[in-house]
Scaffold this motif. Structure first.
Motif, PDB file in Angstrom:
ATOM      1  N   GLY A 168       0.814  -1.213   0.000  1.00 18.53           N
ATOM      2  CA  GLY A 168       0.000   0.000   0.000  1.00 18.53           C
ATOM      3  C   GLY A 168       0.843   1.256   0.000  1.00 18.53           C
ATOM      4  O   GLY A 168       0.532   2.235  -0.686  1.00 18.53           O
ATOM      5  N   LEU A 184       1.122   4.282  -2.971  1.00 18.05           N
ATOM      6  CA  LEU A 184       0.945   5.697  -2.688  1.00 18.05           C
ATOM      7  C   LEU A 184       2.120   6.553  -3.164  1.00 18.05           C
ATOM      8  O   LEU A 184       1.935   7.622  -3.725  1.00 18.05           O
ATOM      9  CB  LEU A 184       0.745   5.899  -1.184  1.00 18.05           C
ATOM     10  CG  LEU A 184      -0.655   5.608  -0.654  1.00 18.05           C
ATOM     11  CD1 LEU A 184      -0.619   5.409   0.845  1.00 18.05           C
ATOM     12  CD2 LEU A 184      -1.604   6.743  -0.993  1.00 18.05           C
ATOM     13  N   ILE A 203      -4.776   7.104   7.944  1.00 18.69           N
ATOM     14  CA  ILE A 203      -6.130   7.662   7.963  1.00 18.69           C
ATOM     15  C   ILE A 203      -6.136   8.994   8.696  1.00 18.69           C
ATOM     16  O   ILE A 203      -6.716   9.980   8.241  1.00 18.69           O
ATOM     17  CB  ILE A 203      -7.103   6.679   8.628  1.00 18.69           C
ATOM     18  CG1 ILE A 203      -7.185   5.388   7.822  1.00 18.69           C
ATOM     19  CG2 ILE A 203      -8.494   7.305   8.776  1.00 18.69           C
ATOM     20  CD1 ILE A 203      -8.019   4.315   8.477  1.00 18.69           C
ATOM     21  N   VAL A 241      -4.287  11.696   6.599  1.00 15.83           N
ATOM     22  CA  VAL A 241      -5.109  12.194   5.503  1.00 15.83           C
ATOM     23  C   VAL A 241      -6.184  13.134   6.044  1.00 15.83           C
ATOM     24  O   VAL A 241      -6.468  14.185   5.453  1.00 15.83           O
ATOM     25  CB  VAL A 241      -5.747  11.029   4.717  1.00 15.83           C
ATOM     26  CG1 VAL A 241      -6.797  11.553   3.741  1.00 15.83           C
ATOM     27  CG2 VAL A 241      -4.673  10.264   3.953  1.00 15.83           C
ATOM     28  N   PRO A 288      -6.362  13.713  -0.953  1.00 16.35           N
ATOM     29  CA  PRO A 288      -5.607  12.567  -1.471  1.00 16.35           C
ATOM     30  C   PRO A 288      -5.952  12.285  -2.932  1.00 16.35           C
ATOM     31  O   PRO A 288      -7.094  12.464  -3.358  1.00 16.35           O
ATOM     32  CB  PRO A 288      -6.067  11.405  -0.572  1.00 16.35           C
ATOM     33  CG  PRO A 288      -6.658  12.052   0.631  1.00 16.35           C
ATOM     34  CD  PRO A 288      -7.231  13.344   0.178  1.00 16.35           C
ATOM     35  N   ALA A 318      -5.943   9.594  -6.417  1.00 19.52           N
ATOM     36  CA  ALA A 318      -6.564   8.292  -6.669  1.00 19.52           C
ATOM     37  C   ALA A 318      -5.746   7.149  -6.074  1.00 19.52           C
ATOM     38  O   ALA A 318      -6.306   6.133  -5.648  1.00 19.52           O
ATOM     39  CB  ALA A 318      -6.736   8.090  -8.172  1.00 19.52           C
ATOM     40  N   SER A 319      -4.409   7.309  -6.019  1.00 18.16           N
ATOM     41  CA  SER A 319      -3.559   6.232  -5.516  1.00 18.16           C
ATOM     42  C   SER A 319      -3.868   5.891  -4.058  1.00 18.16           C
ATOM     43  O   SER A 319      -3.700   4.757  -3.617  1.00 18.16           O
ATOM     44  CB  SER A 319      -2.080   6.601  -5.649  1.00 18.16           C
ATOM     45  OG  SER A 319      -1.790   7.786  -4.917  1.00 18.16           O
ATOM     46  N   PHE A 320      -4.344   6.881  -3.310  1.00 13.57           N
ATOM     47  CA  PHE A 320      -4.690   6.632  -1.908  1.00 13.57           C
ATOM     48  C   PHE A 320      -5.775   5.569  -1.798  1.00 13.57           C
ATOM     49  O   PHE A 320      -5.697   4.663  -0.963  1.00 13.57           O
ATOM     50  CB  PHE A 320      -5.155   7.923  -1.238  1.00 13.57           C
ATOM     51  CG  PHE A 320      -5.834   7.707   0.084  1.00 13.57           C
ATOM     52  CD1 PHE A 320      -5.091   7.425   1.212  1.00 13.57           C
ATOM     53  CD2 PHE A 320      -7.213   7.769   0.187  1.00 13.57           C
ATOM     54  CE1 PHE A 320      -5.711   7.207   2.437  1.00 13.57           C
ATOM     55  CE2 PHE A 320      -7.845   7.551   1.394  1.00 13.57           C
ATOM     56  CZ  PHE A 320      -7.094   7.275   2.522  1.00 13.57           C
ATOM     57  N   TYR A 321      -6.779   5.675  -2.647  1.00 12.62           N
ATOM     58  CA  TYR A 321      -7.910   4.749  -2.561  1.00 12.62           C
ATOM     59  C   TYR A 321      -7.524   3.348  -3.016  1.00 12.62           C
ATOM     60  O   TYR A 321      -8.108   2.368  -2.556  1.00 12.62           O
ATOM     61  CB  TYR A 321      -9.077   5.299  -3.388  1.00 12.62           C
ATOM     62  CG  TYR A 321      -9.515   6.659  -2.901  1.00 12.62           C
ATOM     63  CD1 TYR A 321     -10.296   6.794  -1.752  1.00 12.62           C
ATOM     64  CD2 TYR A 321      -9.110   7.821  -3.564  1.00 12.62           C
ATOM     65  CE1 TYR A 321     -10.672   8.035  -1.280  1.00 12.62           C
ATOM     66  CE2 TYR A 321      -9.493   9.075  -3.106  1.00 12.62           C
ATOM     67  CZ  TYR A 321     -10.270   9.176  -1.960  1.00 12.62           C
ATOM     68  OH  TYR A 321     -10.634  10.407  -1.491  1.00 12.62           O
ATOM     69  N   PHE A 322      -6.547   3.246  -3.913  1.00 13.41           N
ATOM     70  CA  PHE A 322      -6.046   1.930  -4.309  1.00 13.41           C
ATOM     71  C   PHE A 322      -5.201   1.312  -3.186  1.00 13.41           C
ATOM     72  O   PHE A 322      -5.169   0.096  -3.013  1.00 13.41           O
ATOM     73  CB  PHE A 322      -5.210   2.034  -5.592  1.00 13.41           C
ATOM     74  CG  PHE A 322      -6.022   2.263  -6.826  1.00 13.41           C
ATOM     75  CD1 PHE A 322      -6.805   1.249  -7.358  1.00 13.41           C
ATOM     76  CD2 PHE A 322      -6.014   3.504  -7.455  1.00 13.41           C
ATOM     77  CE1 PHE A 322      -7.564   1.463  -8.500  1.00 13.41           C
ATOM     78  CE2 PHE A 322      -6.772   3.726  -8.592  1.00 13.41           C
ATOM     79  CZ  PHE A 322      -7.557   2.706  -9.120  1.00 13.41           C
ATOM     80  N   LEU A 349      -5.490   1.980   0.133  1.00 18.08           N
ATOM     81  CA  LEU A 349      -6.206   1.835   1.399  1.00 18.08           C
ATOM     82  C   LEU A 349      -6.543   0.387   1.746  1.00 18.08           C
ATOM     83  O   LEU A 349      -6.336  -0.032   2.894  1.00 18.08           O
ATOM     84  CB  LEU A 349      -7.475   2.689   1.372  1.00 18.08           C
ATOM     85  CG  LEU A 349      -8.226   2.826   2.701  1.00 18.08           C
ATOM     86  CD1 LEU A 349      -7.335   3.478   3.750  1.00 18.08           C
ATOM     87  CD2 LEU A 349      -9.497   3.655   2.499  1.00 18.08           C
ATOM     88  N   PRO A 350      -7.059  -0.439   0.797  1.00 21.17           N
ATOM     89  CA  PRO A 350      -7.378  -1.832   1.165  1.00 21.17           C
ATOM     90  C   PRO A 350      -6.164  -2.620   1.651  1.00 21.17           C
ATOM     91  O   PRO A 350      -6.276  -3.451   2.554  1.00 21.17           O
ATOM     92  CB  PRO A 350      -7.929  -2.422  -0.137  1.00 21.17           C
ATOM     93  CG  PRO A 350      -8.402  -1.254  -0.918  1.00 21.17           C
ATOM     94  CD  PRO A 350      -7.458  -0.149  -0.580  1.00 21.17           C
TER      95      PRO A 350
END
Length: 294
Positions: free
Chosen positions: A134, A138, A250, A253, A264, A266-270, A272-273
């Motif tokens: 992750g 980022l 978290i 951010v 953030p 788009a890379s943040f949302y990828f 996060l999982p």
């Protein structure tokens, strides 16, 4: 609540408190030099630390130590890490500075196995690996673009911070075997206060009432955060708590968005999982195994 679960809760709470401290430091870095910020953050951290020792009836007796050299090494390593960390925040956004700090849990897991002989299980390694994936998701998009001198300086300082922090955490874990948790945090704050004060001849600035309040806030947040994180290491192995460092993303951010209007990408949302998945894997998988019928 079991010792492991208590340690996890304290580690998460410490992350929230450190986020508050980071917000104050970032705000102060626009006007005050790093040494001055270190001084205020450390000097005012002594207030909750001393209060903690008084409440637990360990002041001043709790400050007695069997390992003065161990405290000195931990304090010097942590102090340099603090200077580097605060300098990083003056070059990078909060989220990106936090991202670089995620290198330290990996080093902690490795160093804990080498120096502390802790059993780093496969589950823990998988959790840490998820966090690292992750982190790469980022940071790589940022590094593949045009890099300015200031950004490169911030990245190098962030990496150095992670290395020094990992060594400091291992030293804390070793000290908690015989030393009072409050004393460990107290001596660290005291040494950093002295180190920060020593930078005064190199140029401090006159602070406004608002700036002064921000600097004091950094100390209060930092003091309580150190109490929480130090006690957490007393109740669980450093390598087990390492994946929970990723949850601080978290909070970082949130600080960046609410305080500094840093949204953030788009890379943040990828990422996060992976980051959350790594922490939850360790928390729930090992809890499930402990409660399985034998």
């Amino acid at each position: 609540m079991s010792n492991d679960n208590l340690a996890i809760v304290l580690r998460v709470v410490s992350g929230l408190l450190f986020a508050g401290m980071i917000a104050c430091v970032k705000l102060a870095s626009s006007s005050a030099p790093t040494g001055q910020i270190v001084f205020y953050r450390s000097a005012f951290a002594l207030l909750p630390l001393v209060a903690f020792l008084v409440v637990t009836r360990e002041f001043p007796s709790g400050l007695y130590t069997k390992k003065p050299l161990g405290h000195l090494l931990r304090c010097l390593t942590g102090c340099v890490a603090m200077f580097c960390s605060f300098a990083t925040l003056s070059y990078l956004p909060v989220a990106e500075a936090t991202i670089l700090s995620y290198l330290s849990p990996v080093l902690v897991a490795i160093l804990a196995g080498v120096f502390l002989k802790e059993n780093v299980t496969i589950v823990r390694w998988v959790g840490i690996a998820c966090g690292i994936v992750g982190t790469l998701v980022l940071i790589v998009p940022q590094l593949t673009g045009e890099v300015t001198e200031g950004y490169a300086t911030g990245v190098l300082l962030g990496i150095l911070t992670a290395i020094l922090t990992a060594f400091a955490i291992i030293q804390i874990r070793n000290l908690t075997k015989t030393e009072n948790a409050g004393a460990i945090a107290f001596y660290f704050a005291l040494v950093c206060t002295i180190a920060g004060l020593a930078t005064a001849p190199f140029g401090w600035v006159q602070t406004s009432p608002t700036e002064f309040a921000i600097l004091v806030g950094a100390g209060i947040f930092g003091g309580f955060a150190h109490i929480a994180v130090t006690i957490s290491f007393k109740h669980a192995e450093a390598s087990k708590l390492a994946p929970f460092d990723y949850l601080s993303l978290i909070w970082a951010v949130g600080v960046g968005l609410l305080v500094f209007n840093e949204l953030p990408g788009a890379s943040f949302y990828f990422a996060l999982p992976f980051i959350l998945g790594g922490a939850m894997l360790v928390a729930f998988r090992e809890s499930f195994r402990r409660h399985m019928p034998r």
